[in-house]
Design an enzyme around this catalytic site. Sequence first.
Site, PDB file in Angstrom:
ATOM      1  N   LYS A  52       0.846  -1.200   0.000  1.00  0.00           N
ATOM      2  CA  LYS A  52       0.000   0.000   0.000  1.00  0.00           C
ATOM      3  C   LYS A  52       0.882   1.251   0.000  1.00  0.00           C
ATOM      4  CE  LYS A  52      -3.896  -2.410   2.041  1.00  0.00           C
ATOM      5  NZ  LYS A  52      -4.766  -2.734   3.158  1.00  0.00           N
ATOM      6  N   GLN A  96      -4.909  -1.775   9.200  1.00  0.00           N
ATOM      7  CA  GLN A  96      -4.794  -3.090   8.556  1.00  0.00           C
ATOM      8  C   GLN A  96      -5.414  -4.170   9.445  1.00  0.00           C
ATOM      9  OE1 GLN A  96      -3.704  -3.533   5.436  1.00  0.00           O
ATOM     10  NE2 GLN A  96      -4.070  -5.723   5.557  1.00  0.00           N
ATOM     11  N   ASP A 119     -11.181   2.581   3.420  1.00  0.00           N
ATOM     12  CA  ASP A 119     -11.492   1.154   3.228  1.00  0.00           C
ATOM     13  C   ASP A 119     -12.982   0.947   2.917  1.00  0.00           C
ATOM     14  OD1 ASP A 119      -9.354  -0.689   3.446  1.00  0.00           O
ATOM     15  OD2 ASP A 119      -9.177  -0.300   5.600  1.00  0.00           O
TER      16      ASP A 119
HETATM   17  N1  GUN Z   1      -7.035  -6.984   5.568  1.00  0.00           N
HETATM   18  C1  GUN Z   1      -7.312  -7.697   4.449  1.00  0.00           C
HETATM   19  N2  GUN Z   1      -7.835  -6.903   3.491  1.00  0.00           N
HETATM   20  C2  GUN Z   1      -7.908  -5.668   4.017  1.00  0.00           C
HETATM   21  C3  GUN Z   1      -8.363  -4.419   3.503  1.00  0.00           C
HETATM   22  O1  GUN Z   1      -8.828  -4.284   2.369  1.00  0.00           O
HETATM   23  N3  GUN Z   1      -8.242  -3.365   4.361  1.00  0.00           N
HETATM   24  C4  GUN Z   1      -7.754  -3.482   5.619  1.00  0.00           C
HETATM   25  N4  GUN Z   1      -7.701  -2.385   6.379  1.00  0.00           N
HETATM   26  N5  GUN Z   1      -7.330  -4.623   6.126  1.00  0.00           N
HETATM   27  C5  GUN Z   1      -7.407  -5.724   5.321  1.00  0.00           C
END
Ligand code: GUN
Length: 285
Positions: A52, A96, A119
Amino acid sequence: MAKIIDGKKIRDYNLEIMKNEVSALKEKGVDTCLAVIIVGDDPASRVYVNNKKAACEKIGIISREYALPAETTTGQLLELISQLNADSSVNGILCQMPVPKQIDSQLVLDSILPEKDVDCFHPVNVGKLSIGSGVFMPCTPMGIMKMLEYEGVDVAGKHCVIIGRSNIVGKPMAMLMLAANATVTVCHSKTKDLAAITKQADILIAAVGKPKFVTADMVGDGAVVIDVGMDRDENGKLCGDVDYGDVEPKASYITPVPGGVGPMTITMLMRNTIAAAKEQNNIEK
Ligand code: GUN
């Protein structure tokens, strides 16, 4: 033979456009900034967070990482989020998932300001998605819609069958498909005679989390097959929810794992971060 949908190519195409958007914002005096929180040292989470941050860097978004120890309490995490909510230089916040088990994850997701919830996990944004009025789009489902659009797959009137009803993929995927005029069926672990339903799909989306779960006998001739899985096979090798070798000859389009849906999820996170910066600065989309 299926056409392979190349997620990396579509990611690069979209990121190039976004890079220009971020530059245009900069010219207006807006520095786009994403705060990324990671709690503990889960190796998979670390890889996702690094990816990211790399995407941010590629297109000129400032990323700020907040790495907290595994023993962090819910209160400590909420305190950090509260500071980031109040910080006007931060446009988007993501924590996350998963977080260590002593932390109340729903409370954490609920505490991120809806305006910064890139998100699209906050109940307000989930609600807006369901009535078609949201600024943010759920990253993985929106990434899939972008892939289909890029390939010229028209979803209107098609039967889209989704396997999996998670809050992150299955449910929001159904909302986006409905908004695009598809007829939607959501299947899950309690669904009876799953194969009879999945075989009817024009577009089949597998988000089950079980390696090679979807086999050729579950797929109709010429179906578009989208694989959201990130699993390990019996030899520990990365694979998807679809038995690719078995299914590919029957499909018209198919996404590989890796290199399919995965790169698009992060791309849509960038999209949401830019959308947040524009909204917060009253800049037209
Ligand atoms: N863990 C797995 N996929 C995601 C996501 O799209 N966003 C976040 N914040 N955590 C995740």
